[in-house]
Write a protein that holds these residues in place. Structure first.
Motif, mmCIF file in Angstrom:
data_model
loop_
_atom_site.group_PDB
_atom_site.id
_atom_site.type_symbol
_atom_site.label_atom_id
_atom_site.label_comp_id
_atom_site.label_asym_id
_atom_site.label_seq_id
_atom_site.Cartn_x
_atom_site.Cartn_y
_atom_site.Cartn_z
ATOM 1 N N LEU A 78 0.826 -1.208 0.000
ATOM 2 C CA LEU A 78 0.000 0.000 0.000
ATOM 3 C C LEU A 78 0.859 1.255 0.000
ATOM 4 O O LEU A 78 0.592 2.201 -0.746
ATOM 5 C CB LEU A 78 -0.949 -0.010 1.199
ATOM 6 C CG LEU A 78 -1.829 1.220 1.384
ATOM 7 C CD1 LEU A 78 -2.733 1.434 0.159
ATOM 8 C CD2 LEU A 78 -2.661 1.083 2.645
ATOM 9 N N GLN A 79 1.915 1.253 0.809
ATOM 10 C CA GLN A 79 2.794 2.423 0.871
ATOM 11 C C GLN A 79 3.406 2.752 -0.476
ATOM 12 O O GLN A 79 3.599 3.910 -0.807
ATOM 13 C CB GLN A 79 3.913 2.192 1.888
ATOM 14 C CG GLN A 79 3.479 2.369 3.323
ATOM 15 C CD GLN A 79 4.580 2.025 4.303
ATOM 16 O OE1 GLN A 79 5.236 1.007 4.166
ATOM 17 N NE2 GLN A 79 4.776 2.871 5.298
ATOM 18 N N SER A 80 3.679 1.727 -1.262
ATOM 19 C CA SER A 80 4.296 1.981 -2.561
ATOM 20 C C SER A 80 3.339 2.656 -3.541
ATOM 21 O O SER A 80 3.764 3.231 -4.532
ATOM 22 C CB SER A 80 4.819 0.666 -3.171
ATOM 23 O OG SER A 80 3.740 -0.168 -3.532
ATOM 24 N N THR A 81 2.040 2.630 -3.242
ATOM 25 C CA THR A 81 1.060 3.279 -4.126
ATOM 26 C C THR A 81 0.737 4.702 -3.709
ATOM 27 O O THR A 81 0.051 5.418 -4.419
ATOM 28 C CB THR A 81 -0.251 2.476 -4.175
ATOM 29 O OG1 THR A 81 -0.929 2.594 -2.905
ATOM 30 C CG2 THR A 81 -0.023 1.032 -4.510
ATOM 31 N N ILE A 82 1.217 5.093 -2.541
ATOM 32 C CA ILE A 82 0.891 6.415 -2.002
ATOM 33 C C ILE A 82 2.033 7.370 -2.310
ATOM 34 O O ILE A 82 3.185 7.117 -1.966
ATOM 35 C CB ILE A 82 0.646 6.341 -0.492
ATOM 36 C CG1 ILE A 82 -0.546 5.413 -0.183
ATOM 37 C CG2 ILE A 82 0.399 7.727 0.087
ATOM 38 C CD1 ILE A 82 -0.734 5.123 1.290
ATOM 39 N N THR A 83 1.706 8.489 -2.921
ATOM 40 C CA THR A 83 2.697 9.518 -3.194
ATOM 41 C C THR A 83 2.612 10.571 -2.096
ATOM 42 O O THR A 83 1.571 10.757 -1.479
ATOM 43 C CB THR A 83 2.473 10.176 -4.568
ATOM 44 O OG1 THR A 83 1.154 10.698 -4.596
ATOM 45 C CG2 THR A 83 2.660 9.170 -5.679
ATOM 46 N N ALA A 84 3.673 11.263 -1.892
ATOM 47 C CA ALA A 84 3.717 12.288 -0.847
ATOM 48 C C ALA A 84 2.738 13.410 -1.176
ATOM 49 O O ALA A 84 2.638 13.858 -2.313
ATOM 50 C CB ALA A 84 5.127 12.858 -0.732
ATOM 51 N N VAL A 85 2.008 13.827 -0.166
ATOM 52 C CA VAL A 85 1.044 14.922 -0.312
ATOM 53 C C VAL A 85 1.776 16.231 -0.091
ATOM 54 O O VAL A 85 2.568 16.364 0.831
ATOM 55 C CB VAL A 85 -0.098 14.765 0.731
ATOM 56 C CG1 VAL A 85 -1.064 15.915 0.619
ATOM 57 C CG2 VAL A 85 -0.806 13.441 0.547
ATOM 58 N N LYS A 86 1.546 17.187 -0.964
ATOM 59 C CA LYS A 86 2.225 18.482 -0.852
ATOM 60 C C LYS A 86 1.400 19.454 -0.059
ATOM 61 O O LYS A 86 0.254 19.457 -0.010
ATOM 62 C CB LYS A 86 2.503 19.037 -2.241
ATOM 63 C CG LYS A 86 3.448 18.149 -2.987
ATOM 64 C CD LYS A 86 3.710 18.674 -4.362
ATOM 65 C CE LYS A 86 4.642 17.715 -5.090
ATOM 66 N NZ LYS A 86 4.970 18.111 -6.398
#
Length: 134
Positions: A126-134
């Motif tokens: 799951l973490q690999s699908t989440i991009t950092a939120v700006k």
């Protein structure tokens, strides 16, 4: 801005106290052939039990963080991510149940570890699908 004598004395006293504290804790430690084992936190019966508890706590924190971010509007998961979060939550609940059964003596450590590994694998995916939120 001019400091009064009281402020200057206070700063000197505070600096001296901090320096004394640093000197106190900087002493050399004798080398040990066997490093001490980590003390158990309250409620844990052995090292393995504590490791399980810490792993589950980390998993709960991750899921809780995602739910808080979603509620705050800083994370809008896709349908695929929502399904992955639901699957992860179910796996964490299953790992919790296994851990509780382990504490009661009805599950083995290997069974608990398998349940935790499953949840941690789902977390990683799951973490690999989440991009950092700006």
């Amino acid at each position: 801005m001019t400091l009064s004598k009281k402020h200057i004395l206070w700063d000197v006293a505070l600096t001296a106290t901090m320096f004394a504290g640093m000197v106190t804790y900087q002493g050399c430690k004798a080398a040990s052939a066997n490093p001490p084992t980590q003390a158990l936190a309250p409620g844990y019966s052995n090292q393995q039990d504590m490791i399980f508890g810490e792993s589950l706590s980390s998993l709960h924190a991750f899921v809780g963080s995602l739910l808080q971010q979603e509620t705050a509007g800083t994370f809008q998961p896709s349908t695929t991510q929502k399904n992955a979060i639901n699957d992860l939550t179910l796996s964490v609940n299953a790992a919790d149940a296994s851990y509780l059964a382990f504490k009661q003596g009805t599950k083995s450590a290997a069974q608990v570890q398998t349940a935790i590994n499953t949840a941690e694998s789902q977390q990683t995916a799951l973490q690999s699908t989440i991009t950092a939120v700006k």
